[in-house]
Design an enzyme around this catalytic site. Structure first.
Site, PDB file in Angstrom:
ATOM      1  N   VAL A  31       0.835  -1.201   0.000  1.00 38.33           N
ATOM      2  CA  VAL A  31       0.000   0.000   0.000  1.00 38.33           C
ATOM      3  C   VAL A  31       0.874   1.257   0.000  1.00 38.33           C
ATOM      4  CG1 VAL A  31      -1.728   1.289   1.315  1.00 38.33           C
ATOM      5  CG2 VAL A  31      -1.956  -1.182   1.069  1.00 38.33           C
ATOM      6  N   PRO A  51      11.549   0.483   7.677  1.00 33.96           N
ATOM      7  CA  PRO A  51      12.827  -0.243   7.671  1.00 33.96           C
ATOM      8  C   PRO A  51      13.076  -0.918   6.326  1.00 33.96           C
ATOM      9  CG  PRO A  51      11.224  -1.291   9.144  1.00 33.96           C
ATOM     10  CD  PRO A  51      10.585  -0.050   8.643  1.00 33.96           C
ATOM     11  N   ALA A  53      14.302  -3.626   5.415  1.00 31.23           N
ATOM     12  CA  ALA A  53      13.992  -5.053   5.295  1.00 31.23           C
ATOM     13  C   ALA A  53      12.549  -5.296   4.827  1.00 31.23           C
ATOM     14  CB  ALA A  53      14.219  -5.735   6.633  1.00 31.23           C
ATOM     15  N   ASP A 126      -7.004   1.943   4.844  1.00 31.06           N
ATOM     16  CA  ASP A 126      -8.018   0.936   5.165  1.00 31.06           C
ATOM     17  C   ASP A 126      -8.608   1.017   6.569  1.00 31.06           C
ATOM     18  OD1 ASP A 126      -7.725   0.107   2.626  1.00 31.06           O
ATOM     19  OD2 ASP A 126      -6.950  -1.884   3.068  1.00 31.06           O
TER      20      ASP A 126
END
Ligand SMILES: C[C@@]1(CC(=O)O)C2=NC(=C\c3[nH]c(c(CCC(=O)O)c3CC(=O)O)Cc3[nH]c(c(CC(=O)O)c3CCC(=O)O)/C=C3\N/C(=C\2)[C@@H](CCC(=O)O)[C@]3(C)CC(=O)O)/[C@H]1CCC(=O)O
Ligand SMILES: NC(=O)c1ccc[n+]([C@@H]2O[C@H](COP(=O)([O-])OP(=O)(O)OC[C@H]3O[C@@H](n4cnc5c(N)ncnc54)[C@H](O)[C@@H]3O)[C@@H](O)[C@H]2O)c1
Length: 290
Positions: A31, A51, A53, A126
Site C-alpha cells: 500500500v 525499515p 527489510a 483501510d
C-alpha cells in the site's frame, strides 16, 4: 441517473495542490508503494519512514529512481507510553500531510492521534475512522484527473466503475486538455488581468470555442495554429471553424478536420435523405390512388 438530492453525508471532492509541500508516509509495503505512486504525480516531496527489510520491491524501485524526490528514513516509527521513541525524532508538525500504510493498526492509531492533535491531515490505509480523507480510484490522462469515490461504501466497486469510466474515454482528452491549457495561457498573455470586462470576454470566448470545437480538433492544435486562432478568432471576437485553423497546417490535418466535421453533420444529412425518400413514397402512393 437519479437527481442528486444529497445534502449531507458526503465528502468534499477537491484537487489538492501539493507541489513543493512535504508528505510523510509511514510504511513502505504494497500500500505504501501505491501511495508513493499517487504522490509522485503531485510533485510533493516524500519522506518515507520504513525499515529497509520490509520495503516492497515497487517502493525500492521508486527510491532508486527518484532519490531527490523521496527521502528514505530507514527506521521503525515507535511510541512508548504515548511518547515517540523513534531513533531520529520525526516532527509530524513539519508535514502538510501524513499517510500510514502499516500492518499495525495500533501504531497507525497513535500516529493519527498525534496528527489530529496538531491538525495535520492524515490517512490511515483501510481504517476509515482514522482517515481525514480517503483515497479513491483514479483515472488520469495528462491534466485530466477523475476520482471515483464510494465514500467508503465499496472500494472494489470503485475499481470496477473506474474501468467503465476508462472505457468511456476516447484517449484524446489528455492531449486536447494540454493544448487548451497552453491556449488559455497565451490568451491570458494577450488579455491579462483577473475578472472585470476582459476576464468576462475571455471566459465567454473560451467557453464558446470549447463548445464549438471537438476534443479531436483541439488535439490537432500546435503553437502556430494557436497564434492563428487567437489572431483570427479572439482579436475579431469570432470562433473560427476548426478546418480554418487546424486544416491549414498540414494535409493530414485538413483531412482529419474535414472528416470530423463531416461525421458530425452525418445525422442531419441522413435525416435529410430519409425525408426525401419518405416524400417520394407519399407522392407515389398519391399517384397510384389517382
Ligand atoms: C480507492 C482505493 C484507493 C487506494 O487505497 O489507494 C481504496 N481502496 C481500494 C481498493 C480496495 N480496498 C479494499 C479492497 C478489498 C475489497 C473490498 O473490501 O471492497 C479493495 C479492492 C481491490 O483491491 O480491488 C479493502 C478495504 N479498503 C478499505 C477497507 C476498510 C473498510 O471499508 O472498513 C477495506 C476492507 C478491509 C477488510 O474488509 O478487512 C477502506 C478504504 N479504501 C479506500 C480506498 C478508501 C475508500 C474509497 C472508496 O470507497 O471510494 C478507504 C475508506 C480508506 C483509504 O484507504 O483511503 C482502492 C480501489 C480503487 C482502485 O483500484 O483504483
Ligand atoms: N496490500 C493490499 O492490497 C491491501 C489490501 C487491503 C488491505 N490492506 C491493509 O493495508 C495495510 C498495509 O498493507 P500492506 O500490504 O502495504 O502491508 P505490508 O505488510 O506489505 O507493509 C507494511 C509496511 O510497514 C512497514 N512497517 C512495519 N512496522 C513499521 C514501523 N513501526 N515503522 C515504519 N514502518 C513499519 C513494513 O516494513 C512494511 O514496509 C494493512 O493494514 C493491510 O491489512 C492492504
Amino acid at each position: 441517473m437519479a437527481e442528486n438530492k444529497t445534502v449531507g453525508g458526503g465528502s468534499l471532492l477537491i484537487a489538492w495542490q501539493l507541489k513543493g509541500k512535504k508528505v510523510l508516509i509511514v510504511g513502505g509495503g504494497e500500500v505504501g508503494a501505491q501511495r508513493i505512486d499517487s504522490l509522485l504525480t503531485t510533485d510533493a516531496h516524500i519522506d518515507l519512514v520504513s525499515p529497509s527489510a520490509g520495503l516492497h520491491p515497487r517502493s525500492k524501485g521508486f527510491l532508486e529512481k527518484y532519490p531527490s524526490r523521496i527521502t528514505h528514513i530507514d527506521q521503525e516509527f515507535a511510541f512508548i507510553d504515548g511518547r515517540q521513541t523513534t531513533t531520529a525524532f520525526i516532527d509530524v508538525g513539519t508535514y502538510d500531510m501524513v499517510l500510514t500504510a502499516l500492518d499495525d493498526n495500533a501504531l497507525s492509531r497513535q500516529i493519527v492521534e498525534v496528527c489530529r492533535a496538531i491538525r495535520v491531515p492524515v490517512n490511515a490505509a483501510d481504517i476509515p475512522e482514522l482517515c481525514d480523507f480517503y483515497f479513491g480510484g483514479q483515472v488520469r490522462d495528462g491534466p485530466l484527473q477523475i476520482m471515483i469515490s464510494t465514500n467508503g461504501n465499496g472500494p472494489r466497486i470503485a475499481a470496477l466503475i473506474k474501468d467503465r469510466v476508462k472505457n468511456a474515454l476516447t484517449g484524446k482528452e489528455g492531449d486536447a486538455l494540454t493544448k487548451v491549457g497552453i491556449l488559455r495561457t497565451k490568451l491570458k498573455e494577450r488579455a491579462p488581468g483577473v475578472g472585470g470586462d476582459v476576464g468576462r470576454r475571455r471566459m465567454r470566448w473560451m467557453s464558446k470555442l470549447c463548445e464549438q470545437w471537438s476534443l479531436e480538433d483541439f488535439a490537432l492544435l500546435n503553437e502556430e495554429a494557436m497564434d492563428q486562432l487567437l489572431d483570427e478568432g479572439w482579436e475579431h471576437n469570432a470562433v473560427p471553424l476548426p478546418v480554418q485553423v487546424v486544416g491549414k497546417r498540414k494535409i493530414g490535418g485538413i483531412l482529419e478536420a474535414i472528416t470530423t466535421d463531416w461525421v458530425r453533420s452525418l445525422p442531419s444529412f441522413t435525416s435529410f435523405l430519409a425525408g426525401i425518400g419518405f416524400a417520394h413514397i407519399v407522392f407515389r402512393l398519391y399517384q397510384a390512388r389517382k
